[in-house]
Scaffold this active site. Structure first.
Site, PDB file in Angstrom:
ATOM      1  N   GLU A   1     -21.878  -2.074 102.162  1.00  0.00           N
ATOM      2  CA  GLU A   1     -21.799  -0.846 102.947  1.00  0.00           C
ATOM      3  C   GLU A   1     -22.324   0.331 102.133  1.00  0.00           C
ATOM      4  OE1 GLU A   1     -18.007   0.329 105.384  1.00  0.00           O
ATOM      5  OE2 GLU A   1     -17.634  -1.536 104.296  1.00  0.00           O
ATOM      6  N   TYR A   2     -21.881   0.375 100.865  1.00  0.00           N
ATOM      7  CA  TYR A   2     -22.317   1.467  99.991  1.00  0.00           C
ATOM      8  C   TYR A   2     -23.838   1.459  99.885  1.00  0.00           C
ATOM      9  CZ  TYR A   2     -22.832   4.532  95.964  1.00  0.00           C
ATOM     10  OH  TYR A   2     -23.203   5.555  95.139  1.00  0.00           O
TER      11      TYR A   2
ATOM     12  N   GLU B   1       0.161  10.906  74.896  1.00  0.00           N
ATOM     13  CA  GLU B   1      -1.072  10.320  75.432  1.00  0.00           C
ATOM     14  C   GLU B   1      -1.649   9.342  74.422  1.00  0.00           C
ATOM     15  OE1 GLU B   1      -3.608  13.676  76.268  1.00  0.00           O
ATOM     16  OE2 GLU B   1      -2.196  14.488  77.738  1.00  0.00           O
TER      17      GLU B   1
ATOM     18  N   LYS C   1      -4.725   8.094  72.101  1.00  0.00           N
ATOM     19  CA  LYS C   1      -5.871   8.753  71.469  1.00  0.00           C
ATOM     20  C   LYS C   1      -7.095   7.855  71.613  1.00  0.00           C
ATOM     21  CE  LYS C   1      -7.158  11.477  67.470  1.00  0.00           C
ATOM     22  NZ  LYS C   1      -8.467  10.921  67.175  1.00  0.00           N
TER      23      LYS C   1
ATOM     24  N   ASP D   1     -10.665   6.472  71.289  1.00  0.00           N
ATOM     25  CA  ASP D   1     -11.627   6.533  70.195  1.00  0.00           C
ATOM     26  C   ASP D   1     -13.042   6.652  70.754  1.00  0.00           C
ATOM     27  OD1 ASP D   1     -12.411   6.651  67.626  1.00  0.00           O
ATOM     28  OD2 ASP D   1     -12.217   4.515  67.220  1.00  0.00           O
TER      29      ASP D   1
ATOM     30  N   ARG E   1     -18.845  18.294  71.363  1.00  0.00           N
ATOM     31  CA  ARG E   1     -18.039  19.234  70.604  1.00  0.00           C
ATOM     32  C   ARG E   1     -18.849  19.963  69.528  1.00  0.00           C
ATOM     33  NH1 ARG E   1     -12.535  17.733  67.535  1.00  0.00           N
ATOM     34  NH2 ARG E   1     -13.655  17.266  65.622  1.00  0.00           N
TER      35      ARG E   1
ATOM     36  N   GLU F   1     -12.654  12.803  76.877  1.00  0.00           N
ATOM     37  CA  GLU F   1     -13.250  11.904  75.899  1.00  0.00           C
ATOM     38  C   GLU F   1     -14.157  10.900  76.623  1.00  0.00           C
ATOM     39  OE1 GLU F   1     -12.195  12.671  72.849  1.00  0.00           O
ATOM     40  OE2 GLU F   1     -12.597  10.935  71.585  1.00  0.00           O
TER      41      GLU F   1
ATOM     42  N   TYR G   1      -8.296  15.245  79.806  1.00  0.00           N
ATOM     43  CA  TYR G   1      -6.913  15.584  79.482  1.00  0.00           C
ATOM     44  C   TYR G   1      -6.658  17.074  79.289  1.00  0.00           C
ATOM     45  CZ  TYR G   1      -9.254  15.026  74.987  1.00  0.00           C
ATOM     46  OH  TYR G   1     -10.159  15.091  73.965  1.00  0.00           O
TER      47      TYR G   1
ATOM     48  N   LYS H   1       1.821  15.961  72.544  1.00  0.00           N
ATOM     49  CA  LYS H   1       1.647  17.366  72.918  1.00  0.00           C
ATOM     50  C   LYS H   1       2.971  17.932  73.423  1.00  0.00           C
ATOM     51  CE  LYS H   1      -3.079  16.323  74.157  1.00  0.00           C
ATOM     52  NZ  LYS H   1      -4.120  16.112  75.158  1.00  0.00           N
TER      53      LYS H   1
ATOM     54  N   LYS I   1      -1.310   8.646  64.459  1.00  0.00           N
ATOM     55  CA  LYS I   1      -2.261   7.534  64.427  1.00  0.00           C
ATOM     56  C   LYS I   1      -1.613   6.210  64.069  1.00  0.00           C
ATOM     57  CE  LYS I   1      -6.562   9.867  63.667  1.00  0.00           C
ATOM     58  NZ  LYS I   1      -7.856   9.702  63.040  1.00  0.00           N
TER      59      LYS I   1
ATOM     60  N   CYS J   1     -38.304 -14.702  50.606  1.00  0.00           N
ATOM     61  CA  CYS J   1     -37.481 -15.068  51.760  1.00  0.00           C
ATOM     62  C   CYS J   1     -36.607 -16.260  51.387  1.00  0.00           C
ATOM     63  CB  CYS J   1     -38.390 -15.412  52.936  1.00  0.00           C
ATOM     64  SG  CYS J   1     -37.509 -16.193  54.291  1.00  0.00           S
TER      65      CYS J   1
ATOM     66  N   CYS K   1     -38.256 -19.375  53.551  1.00  0.00           N
ATOM     67  CA  CYS K   1     -39.622 -19.888  53.381  1.00  0.00           C
ATOM     68  C   CYS K   1     -40.204 -19.538  52.021  1.00  0.00           C
ATOM     69  CB  CYS K   1     -40.528 -19.370  54.485  1.00  0.00           C
ATOM     70  SG  CYS K   1     -40.901 -17.612  54.318  1.00  0.00           S
TER      71      CYS K   1
ATOM     72  N   CYS L   1     -38.782 -10.669  56.055  1.00  0.00           N
ATOM     73  CA  CYS L   1     -39.689 -11.714  55.606  1.00  0.00           C
ATOM     74  C   CYS L   1     -41.025 -11.442  56.278  1.00  0.00           C
ATOM     75  CB  CYS L   1     -39.166 -13.094  55.994  1.00  0.00           C
ATOM     76  SG  CYS L   1     -40.431 -14.357  55.819  1.00  0.00           S
TER      77      CYS L   1
ATOM     78  N   CYS M   1     -42.730 -17.987  59.190  1.00  0.00           N
ATOM     79  CA  CYS M   1     -41.477 -18.348  58.520  1.00  0.00           C
ATOM     80  C   CYS M   1     -40.636 -19.227  59.453  1.00  0.00           C
ATOM     81  CB  CYS M   1     -40.710 -17.078  58.175  1.00  0.00           C
ATOM     82  SG  CYS M   1     -39.042 -17.407  57.581  1.00  0.00           S
TER      83      CYS M   1
HETATM   84  P1  AMP Z   1     -10.040  13.889  65.230  1.00  0.00           P
HETATM   85  O1  AMP Z   1     -11.446  13.582  65.709  1.00  0.00           O
HETATM   86  O2  AMP Z   1      -9.436  12.769  64.457  1.00  0.00           O
HETATM   87  O3  AMP Z   1      -9.934  15.255  64.621  1.00  0.00           O
HETATM   88  O4  AMP Z   1      -9.145  13.956  66.537  1.00  0.00           O
HETATM   89  C1  AMP Z   1      -9.330  14.954  67.490  1.00  0.00           C
HETATM   90  C2  AMP Z   1     -10.080  14.394  68.647  1.00  0.00           C
HETATM   91  O5  AMP Z   1      -9.345  13.389  69.309  1.00  0.00           O
HETATM   92  C3  AMP Z   1     -10.289  15.411  69.727  1.00  0.00           C
HETATM   93  O6  AMP Z   1     -11.396  16.231  69.451  1.00  0.00           O
HETATM   94  C4  AMP Z   1     -10.559  14.537  70.930  1.00  0.00           C
HETATM   95  O7  AMP Z   1     -11.943  14.281  71.015  1.00  0.00           O
HETATM   96  C5  AMP Z   1      -9.899  13.229  70.595  1.00  0.00           C
HETATM   97  N1  AMP Z   1      -8.901  12.777  71.560  1.00  0.00           N
HETATM   98  C6  AMP Z   1      -8.811  11.510  72.045  1.00  0.00           C
HETATM   99  N2  AMP Z   1      -7.807  11.377  72.923  1.00  0.00           N
HETATM  100  C7  AMP Z   1      -7.229  12.591  73.034  1.00  0.00           C
HETATM  101  C8  AMP Z   1      -6.127  13.095  73.791  1.00  0.00           C
HETATM  102  N3  AMP Z   1      -5.422  12.304  74.624  1.00  0.00           N
HETATM  103  N4  AMP Z   1      -5.820  14.393  73.657  1.00  0.00           N
HETATM  104  C9  AMP Z   1      -6.520  15.199  72.807  1.00  0.00           C
HETATM  105  N5  AMP Z   1      -7.561  14.772  72.061  1.00  0.00           N
HETATM  106  C10 AMP Z   1      -7.918  13.499  72.164  1.00  0.00           C
HETATM  107 ZN    ZN Z   2     -39.309 -16.411  55.609  1.00  0.00          ZN
END
Ligand code: AMP
Ligand code: ZN
Length: 666
Positions: free
Chosen positions: A36-37, A114, A116, A118, A137, A171, A223, A287, A311, A405, A408, A424, A429
């Site tokens: 459909e989409y 929350e 964190k 990565d 940032r 993020e 967030y 927070k 952490k 290498c 070879c 190499c 090879c």
């Molecule tokens: P750091 O890079 O270790 O200084 O950690 C700060 C960064 O964590 C922030 O700039 C955000 O990009 C990130 N981050 C990830 N999850 C969260 C969250 N739930 N709230 C705030 N910052 C977050």
């Molecule tokens: Zn080789």
């Protein structure tokens, strides 16, 4: 239709399509089928082509823009992006809590906990509900304008569900399943894998070509609202609910808690369960929930006083670097790999760690016999953090860059002076030839079954194989000449499989050729577009970039590949034996219309392979579980998708069940 009616029709289509994206990518529960989409999307696209004056930037057809020719522009942030202070232990978080209580003269504090994520921070500016700017940032004051890349992220609305002028922060991240898939593909394509999802996400966001970015399936959680007071919000909890209401995706596991002990419980829970998530987290963020207290506490020079990153301890172990071995890749790249005394980290046994290149070894001063500290980067790939110099006895040996290498004995060196990797330089090879042939016969390529790596090695070393096309020239006698252990059954099977592979679809052949940057998905796009190998050979960069999903970098690789005289000679040979026209196998309907989610480690397939098989059988592999998922294919150590599937009553398949279905035995 009058112009007024056309305009209304276009707006209605957009509304429906945007609603679907919201339900699909943000809420994970679509109410519209993909067919459909697609129908509505095509309808909109046609109308917009006919009436380009009605194209607007929030149209779902406008997610992928043109390549940036001059890099990214600078964005000055209207409000600074702060970083966060870090804590790693219960004592430290208790100290944070005591200080907050003292500064606010309060006995109990409500915290909003929350995860964190990565990934990378991102700031979005919406004007009257329309996405205008997305920026990184940077140093907190100035970032880069990555709008055209962020627009490709499907969970980020181009139009809010409310016509607000608002700045939102969150993020951007790469889901783990995508990360593994990309690394599988990079491996297949002879490129260096990314070290962790964060690097992969950062690298992706800095690509100049939005088409490349779109392929990576980035995702994002939000967030924070800048100037939250303008929206009558009083707490972080209210902010998150508000974000959800206006259509932003938020991380679903955050929790409001009372007091520091509950904060610690939350942190412990996720330290244990983080592996079940499909995104990497490196801790929690705590927070103070109430905005009036946040205001009272304010900021230090670098971070808020009302929030702190709590952490997880990195899982690290010490072990012995027993030896350095040198691997030769399909394109000849020589990669040093550490042979380690086996050690268990984060649930698996680690025996090897890639040392990338010789600059890396020098920088970290790694030596054979060193005790080294190992961790899993982004919880996935083992990596050497450092060597422990205090434990040296003086017997350690320096790792020397080989001057020939390892396979070879040919010359090694850099292809271009700016290269980091050494290669190499011998075009014939056997290591390169072996790897090229392994790719050629693999499942996503010519799918020649029963031809394992060992057997290929044996044939290469006997000089029966010097390039993939030799596979088609081998006679039964050649195989028997390999010596003992070659049974009649093996020989007959080989001949049968080789015969079968001559009729593989064009996209399989393209995958098997090993064009840098062209994995099975891209190969399929190319085959569908050009129909014959001859047309692909003749394609220009412009012809290629016309295909959605192919950026200029890959297009250039393809054109370069087909301008190489050596390659052309081989292709002329291949044409004598195998199909070079597009077609798709009729038989692939076992999974027709089925949505399948894969979780855990499979015994027999990489992520790329399983994705191909699902697609070839008419199914679709999706990354998240919803009530529309038909099957969950569960391997070893399945993640949270498995539980979610169970709770939604989705049928769970083992690898065996899956194979039965595709072989029509079920
Ligand atoms: P750091 O890079 O270790 O200084 O950690 C700060 C960064 O964590 C922030 O700039 C955000 O990009 C990130 N981050 C990830 N999850 C969260 C969250 N739930 N709230 C705030 N910052 C977050
Ligand atoms: Zn080789």
């Amino acid at each position: 239709m009058s112009m007024e009616e056309i305009k209304t029709e276009i707006e209605n289509l957009r509304k429906k399509l945007n609603l679907h994206s919201y339900e699909y990518y943000v809420l994970n529960s679509p109410s519209m089928s993909d067919d459909e989409y697609d129908n509505l999307y095509r309808k909109l696209k046609k109308l917009e082509e006919k009436y380009p004056e009605y194209i607007s930037s929030d149209s779902p057809t406008q997610r992928v823009g043109d390549k940036l020719s001059n890099g990214f522009n600078e964005v000055i942030h209207k409000e600074r992006l702060y970083s966060l202070d870090n804590t790693y232990s219960e004592e430290e978080i208790k100290a944070f809590d005591s200080k907050v209580k003292k500064d606010l003269s309060k006995n109990d504090i409500e915290y909003f906990c929350e995860l964190k994520i990565d990934g990378l921070s991102i700031s979005l500016e919406y004007e009257n509900g329309i996405l205008k700017t997305a920026s990184t940032r940077g140093d907190g004051f100035r970032g880069e304008d990555v709008t055209s890349n962020v627009r490709t992220i499907k969970s980020i609305p181009l139009k809010l569900r409310s016509p607000l002028t608002i700045e939102i922060r969150g993020e951007v991240f790469l889901p783990k399943s995508e990360f593994l898939m990309i690394n599988d593909e990079r491996d297949e394509e002879g490129l260096n894998p990314f070290a962790n999802p964060r690097n992969a996400a950062a690298g992706t966001l800095r690509q100049l070509d939005p088409k490349e970015v779109r392929k990576r399936n980035l995702d994002a959680f939000f967030y924070q609202i800048v100037n939250q007071n303008n929206y009558d919000l009083h707490s972080q909890e209210e902010s998150i609910n508000f974000l959800k209401k206006i259509g932003m995706k938020t991380e679903p596991n955050s929790e409001k808690v009372n007091g520091v002990n509950e904060v610690i419980e939350f942190w412990k829970k996720w330290a244990n369960e983080k592996n079940q998530l499909n995104y990497a987290i490196d801790g929690t963020v705590i927070k103070i929930n109430d905005f009036s207290y946040q205001l009272e506490l304010g900021y230090t020079i670098k971070s808020p006083r009302w929030a702190i990153a709590f952490k997880f301890p990195a899982e690290q172990k010490e072990t012995l670097l027993k030896n350095a071995v040198f691997q030769v890749g399909r394109l000849g790249t020589i990669t040093p790999v550490a042979d380690l005394e086996p050690v268990r980290i984060a649930g698996t046994t680690v025996k090897r760690a890639v040392m990338h290149n010789f600059d890396y070894i020098k920088e970290k001063d790694l030596r054979i016999g060193d005790t080294v500290l190992i961790e899993k980067a982004g919880e996935i790939i083992p990596q050497i953090v450092k060597s422990i110099k205090e434990k040296r006895t003086g017997d350690e040996k320096i790792i020397i860059q080989p001057d020939e290498c390892p396979i070879c004995k040919g010359k090694v060196g850099k292809e271009k002076p700016e290269d980091i990797a050494i290669k190499c330089l011998n075009p014939v090879c056997p290591a390169k030839i072996e790897k090229r042939i392994i790719l050629f016969v693999s499942r996503g390529a010519m799918d020649i079954e029963g031809l394992g790596e060992k057997f290929i090695q044996r044939m290469c070393r006997a000089e029966l194989l010097k390039s993939p096309v030799d596979l088609y020239k081998i006679t039964e006698n050649d195989l028997y000449s390999l010596g003992s252990g070659i049974a009649e059954k093996t020989v007959k099977n080989y001949m049968k499989e080789i015969e079968k592979s001559k009729n593989m679809p064009l996209h399989n052949l393209l995958t098997g050729l090993g064009i840098p940057g062209v994995g099975s998905k891209t190969a399929r796009d190319i085959a569908i577009h050009f129909k014959t190998l001859q047309q692909v050979e003749a394609a220009t960069i412009n012809d290629l970039t016309d295909i959605t999903g192919i950026g200029s970098e890959i297009a250039k690789n393809i054109v370069d590949f087909f301008s190489n005289p050596q390659v052309l000679k081989e292709i002329e040979e291949i044409k004598k034996f195998v199909n070079t026209e597009e077609f798709f196998e009729e038989s692939g309907t076992a999974l027709k219309g089925k949505k399948i989610v894969v979780t855990g480690t499979l015994d027999n397939y990489t992520r790329t392979e399983i994705k191909n098989i699902i697609q070839e059988n008419g199914g679709e592999m999706s990354s998240s579980v919803s009530k529309n998922t038909d099957y969950i294919l569960a391997g070893k150590n399945p993640g949270s998708k498995y539980n979610k599937g169970l709770s939604l009553g989705v049928k769970i398949l083992s690898e065996k069940d899956f194979e039965k279905i595709i072989n029509n035995d079920l």
